[in-house]
Design a protein around this motif. Structure first.
Motif, PDB file in Angstrom:
ATOM      1  N   ILE A 189       0.836  -1.199   0.000  1.00 31.63           N
ATOM      2  CA  ILE A 189       0.000   0.000   0.000  1.00 31.63           C
ATOM      3  C   ILE A 189       0.867   1.244   0.000  1.00 31.63           C
ATOM      4  O   ILE A 189       0.500   2.278  -0.539  1.00 31.63           O
ATOM      5  CB  ILE A 189      -0.942  -0.013   1.214  1.00 31.63           C
ATOM      6  CG1 ILE A 189      -1.969  -1.133   1.035  1.00 31.63           C
ATOM      7  CG2 ILE A 189      -1.645   1.312   1.401  1.00 31.63           C
ATOM      8  CD1 ILE A 189      -2.876  -1.334   2.198  1.00 31.63           C
ATOM      9  N   LEU A 190       2.038   1.154   0.615  1.00 29.41           N
ATOM     10  CA  LEU A 190       2.882   2.336   0.760  1.00 29.41           C
ATOM     11  C   LEU A 190       4.186   2.184  -0.012  1.00 29.41           C
ATOM     12  O   LEU A 190       5.240   2.570   0.456  1.00 29.41           O
ATOM     13  CB  LEU A 190       3.179   2.570   2.245  1.00 29.41           C
ATOM     14  CG  LEU A 190       1.970   2.845   3.118  1.00 29.41           C
ATOM     15  CD1 LEU A 190       2.415   3.037   4.565  1.00 29.41           C
ATOM     16  CD2 LEU A 190       1.205   4.063   2.657  1.00 29.41           C
ATOM     17  N   LEU A 191       4.107   1.615  -1.175  1.00 32.06           N
ATOM     18  CA  LEU A 191       5.349   1.308  -1.875  1.00 32.06           C
ATOM     19  C   LEU A 191       5.756   2.362  -2.895  1.00 32.06           C
ATOM     20  O   LEU A 191       6.898   2.401  -3.305  1.00 32.06           O
ATOM     21  CB  LEU A 191       5.228  -0.045  -2.578  1.00 32.06           C
ATOM     22  CG  LEU A 191       5.034  -1.211  -1.606  1.00 32.06           C
ATOM     23  CD1 LEU A 191       4.887  -2.499  -2.383  1.00 32.06           C
ATOM     24  CD2 LEU A 191       6.196  -1.312  -0.649  1.00 32.06           C
ATOM     25  N   GLU A 215      -5.986  14.083  -7.882  1.00 34.18           N
ATOM     26  CA  GLU A 215      -6.187  13.272  -6.673  1.00 34.18           C
ATOM     27  C   GLU A 215      -5.085  12.228  -6.552  1.00 34.18           C
ATOM     28  O   GLU A 215      -4.592  11.955  -5.451  1.00 34.18           O
ATOM     29  CB  GLU A 215      -7.555  12.596  -6.737  1.00 34.18           C
ATOM     30  CG  GLU A 215      -7.865  11.714  -5.533  1.00 34.18           C
ATOM     31  CD  GLU A 215      -9.213  11.018  -5.647  1.00 34.18           C
ATOM     32  OE1 GLU A 215      -9.396   9.970  -4.990  1.00 34.18           O
ATOM     33  OE2 GLU A 215     -10.080  11.516  -6.392  1.00 34.18           O
ATOM     34  N   GLN A 216      -4.684  11.650  -7.683  1.00 35.70           N
ATOM     35  CA  GLN A 216      -3.604  10.669  -7.658  1.00 35.70           C
ATOM     36  C   GLN A 216      -2.310  11.294  -7.154  1.00 35.70           C
ATOM     37  O   GLN A 216      -1.577  10.684  -6.365  1.00 35.70           O
ATOM     38  CB  GLN A 216      -3.395  10.078  -9.044  1.00 35.70           C
ATOM     39  CG  GLN A 216      -2.328   8.976  -9.091  1.00 35.70           C
ATOM     40  CD  GLN A 216      -2.109   8.454 -10.490  1.00 35.70           C
ATOM     41  OE1 GLN A 216      -1.819   9.219 -11.413  1.00 35.70           O
ATOM     42  NE2 GLN A 216      -2.269   7.152 -10.663  1.00 35.70           N
ATOM     43  N   ASP A 217      -2.015  12.519  -7.606  1.00 33.75           N
ATOM     44  CA  ASP A 217      -0.818  13.213  -7.126  1.00 33.75           C
ATOM     45  C   ASP A 217      -0.854  13.380  -5.612  1.00 33.75           C
ATOM     46  O   ASP A 217       0.158  13.179  -4.930  1.00 33.75           O
ATOM     47  CB  ASP A 217      -0.699  14.589  -7.779  1.00 33.75           C
ATOM     48  CG  ASP A 217      -0.253  14.529  -9.233  1.00 33.75           C
ATOM     49  OD1 ASP A 217       0.084  13.424  -9.699  1.00 33.75           O
ATOM     50  OD2 ASP A 217      -0.261  15.575  -9.891  1.00 33.75           O
ATOM     51  N   LEU A 218      -2.007  13.764  -5.086  1.00 32.57           N
ATOM     52  CA  LEU A 218      -2.116  13.961  -3.634  1.00 32.57           C
ATOM     53  C   LEU A 218      -1.914  12.642  -2.890  1.00 32.57           C
ATOM     54  O   LEU A 218      -1.257  12.607  -1.845  1.00 32.57           O
ATOM     55  CB  LEU A 218      -3.476  14.555  -3.276  1.00 32.57           C
ATOM     56  CG  LEU A 218      -3.781  15.974  -3.742  1.00 32.57           C
ATOM     57  CD1 LEU A 218      -5.063  16.484  -3.079  1.00 32.57           C
ATOM     58  CD2 LEU A 218      -2.631  16.932  -3.459  1.00 32.57           C
ATOM     59  N   ASN A 219      -2.454  11.559  -3.430  1.00 30.64           N
ATOM     60  CA  ASN A 219      -2.283  10.267  -2.763  1.00 30.64           C
ATOM     61  C   ASN A 219      -0.838   9.792  -2.821  1.00 30.64           C
ATOM     62  O   ASN A 219      -0.332   9.205  -1.860  1.00 30.64           O
ATOM     63  CB  ASN A 219      -3.214   9.225  -3.391  1.00 30.64           C
ATOM     64  CG  ASN A 219      -4.622   9.312  -2.842  1.00 30.64           C
ATOM     65  OD1 ASN A 219      -4.827   9.396  -1.632  1.00 30.64           O
ATOM     66  ND2 ASN A 219      -5.613   9.312  -3.723  1.00 30.64           N
ATOM     67  N   PHE A 220      -0.166  10.031  -3.949  1.00 30.14           N
ATOM     68  CA  PHE A 220       1.258   9.697  -4.019  1.00 30.14           C
ATOM     69  C   PHE A 220       2.058  10.543  -3.023  1.00 30.14           C
ATOM     70  O   PHE A 220       2.981  10.058  -2.368  1.00 30.14           O
ATOM     71  CB  PHE A 220       1.794   9.917  -5.434  1.00 30.14           C
ATOM     72  CG  PHE A 220       1.440   8.829  -6.399  1.00 30.14           C
ATOM     73  CD1 PHE A 220       0.794   7.676  -5.983  1.00 30.14           C
ATOM     74  CD2 PHE A 220       1.749   8.941  -7.745  1.00 30.14           C
ATOM     75  CE1 PHE A 220       0.469   6.668  -6.861  1.00 30.14           C
ATOM     76  CE2 PHE A 220       1.439   7.944  -8.649  1.00 30.14           C
ATOM     77  CZ  PHE A 220       0.787   6.802  -8.206  1.00 30.14           C
ATOM     78  N   ALA A 221       1.699  11.814  -2.912  1.00 32.04           N
ATOM     79  CA  ALA A 221       2.386  12.689  -1.964  1.00 32.04           C
ATOM     80  C   ALA A 221       2.135  12.238  -0.530  1.00 32.04           C
ATOM     81  O   ALA A 221       3.032  12.298   0.322  1.00 32.04           O
ATOM     82  CB  ALA A 221       1.924  14.134  -2.151  1.00 32.04           C
TER      83      ALA A 221
END
Length: 536
Positions: A4-6, A39-45
């Motif tokens: 999940i956090l990779l 939203e994807q950028d925020l989740n990656f961040a």
């Protein structure tokens, strides 16, 4: 464990004019202005903000091994590497673990600050945006909490770095840092999702935030701040977790692997199973064979039971248990022979044989909480995918009981119910049924109940990186370390082992400076506005 956090956050740098040779825009980095657009950028961040938790200098190893393995529950047996070793309190401000913890916390803070600053850039569902913001606020508060509880007053960092040359940042006093930790976590508590919605222990939930607020408040109530008004606040937060209905102690177990529900908690962590009702927040690790692109392993399990067999799982046996911890468990307590392995391995690369300890051989048994033979294959030699439990529900129950005792100058029925629930699970009896062996005696005094809390936290939470901070906040660190020297000298260990094993205890007991870490040398060399900690 689960990947999940990779995904690592792309490196974010700010263009800063220096001299002509450095005045070019970098071509291999993403500028913040060109990121955080979806939203994807925020989740990656957000993933990038979580990532330091798995560092070698946080929950990959340091917080529970290098800085956590010399207390009244365990010690490090190998003096061959004692020079500059935190496990023996042989370190100064140049130690890489001293600087690594500091640096990784500020990495996490910087990433959280960048995310918070840019949270409103993308067009997206507002509820999801607020959840991401809440997690980022919590992480910023949590990294500051790790800093202030280990180093005392530190520079508060609430905005992203605007100029890499602005390095002279003075320390804020500990009370100010703690106040900001509370502010960040309280704001986060209203934004993040419930544990039952998230479904895993990798992301913080509303009850995780509440449980961590209880922990922060207990630290503030104890040494060195001694703000005893925080006991009532700690109680309130712990009660919110209890009353949420989101959590309960695990009472199920796999009879093929274990004989107690308690041990199943840790087997779940080695076998890639999330139990969010019990294990509320975990530092995530993931191993899938050797040399794959997405491995991020920790050391949990590799420092526990010693074995050199690939099927059983390599381990060094470098977390050894004390006589005191062994004797804290009474007859019928199933936690003892899981937390403290009753056998060792005689092993080679191809064979592994269990050798049971004799009844008199107590001191120096190996920690058995995370056993590599319960891991799913394939296994790597020096890394595991076992998640580290940062917060468990049993910890919340014990914090509730402790705060009840402090607020009411003696134990209430709620305090008894909370601690007895933990004890009944440990004894393998129904959580809701009184048991003469598991339950504490009625009518204990404030002092006696406090002692029971201190002992119960050792029995339940040993090797989880909480004992040293507990001893410090209770104000008994020195006397406990001194007592361990006496215990080891009176044991049936060999003279050679006695001389090796007392090293850390005698060092820590000789100076009050070891209740706090030194400000790292690199920070002192660069930041001219900061001063060393007293005694360092």
């Amino acid at each position: 464990m689960k990947p999940i956090l990779l995904f690592l956050l792309p490196a974010l740098v700010l263009a800063t004019g220096c001299n002509k040779i450095l005045d070019r825009q970098p071509t291999d980095f993403i500028q913040p202005d060109n990121y955080y657009n979806s939203e994807q950028d925020l989740n990656f961040a957000l993933t990038g903000a979580y990532d330091p938790l798995g560092s070698e200098y946080l929950y990959g190893s340091s917080l529970w091994f290098q800085f956590g393995s010399c207390s009244d529950e365990s010690f490090y047996p190998n003096t061959a590497n004692s020079f500059s070793a935190p496990m023996f309190y042989q370190f100064d401000y140049t130690n890489p673990y001293v600087s690594g913890l500091w640096e990784q916390c500020y990495v996490g803070i910087e990433r959280a600050n960048l995310l918070i600053k840019n949270i409103n850039k993308p067009n997206m569902d507002e509820t999801k945006r607020q959840v991401i913001l809440g997690e980022a606020l919590f992480l910023r508060g949590f990294y500051h909490f790790l800093l202030v509880s280990n180093y005392g007053g530190v520079p508060l960092k609430l905005t992203p770095t605007a100029n890499i040359n602005s390095v002279n940042i003075p320390r804020d006093d500990a009370a100010t840092v703690y106040a900001q930790v509370l502010a960040d976590m309280k704001e986060a508590e209203a934004k993040v999702s419930k544990a039952s919605v998230i479904g895993n222990g990798s992301h913080v939930s509303q009850t995780t935030v509440q449980g961590m607020l209880a922990r922060v408040c207990l630290y503030m109530a104890g040494n060195p701040l001694n703000d005893q008004s925080k006991y009532a606040e700690a109680l309130s937060w712990a009660q919110k977790v209890q009353q949420s209905g989101e959590h309960q102690l695990n009472t199920n177990f796999d009879p093929l692997l274990t004989n107690s529900a308690y041990s199943q908690v840790f087997i779940n962590q080695t076998r890639d199973v999330y139990d969010v009702k019990e294990s509320m927040w975990e530092a995530d690790f993931y191993m899938n064979g050797q040399n794959t692109a997405y491995n991020e392993g920790g050391r949990l399990g590799t420092y526990q039971m010693g074995c050199q067999n690939i099927d059983t799982g390599f381990g060094s046996g470098n977390i050894r248990t004390t006589i005191k911890l062994y004797n804290l468990y009474k007859t019928g307590d199933q936690r003892r022979d899981w937390s403290i392995a009753p056998f060792s391995f005689t092993s080679t690369a191809t064979t592994a044989v269990r050798v049971n300890y004799t009844a008199s051989n107590i001191i120096g048994r190996e920690s058995g909480k995370w056993r590599r033979y319960t891991e799913l294959p394939p296994k790597q030699q020096y890394r595991t995918g076992t998640n580290f439990p940062i917060l468990r529900y049993s910890d919340v129950l014990l914090m509730l009981a402790e705060a009840e005792n402090e607020v009411n100058a003696g134990p209430t029925q709620a305090a008894y119910d909370a601690i007895n629930e933990v004890r009944r699970r440990g004894y393998g009896v129904p959580l809701d049924q009184p048991d003469v062996n598991a339950d504490l005696p009625a009518d204990l005094s404030y002092t006696d109940f406090k002692q029971q809390i201190q002992d119960e936290r050792a029995r339940e939470l040993c090797f989880e990186g909480l004992r040293r901070p507990d001893l410090i906040r209770w104000g008994i660190f020195k006397q406990v370390m001194d007592a361990m020297v006496t215990e080891i000298q009176a044991s049936n260990a060999s003279v050679t082992n006695k001389n090796r094993w007392i090293l850390g205890y005698s060092t820590a007991g000789s100076s009050p400076r070891y209740t706090i870490l030194p400000i790292p040398a690199l920070e002192l060399n660069i930041n001219k506005a900061i001063r060393p900690n007293q005694g360092w």
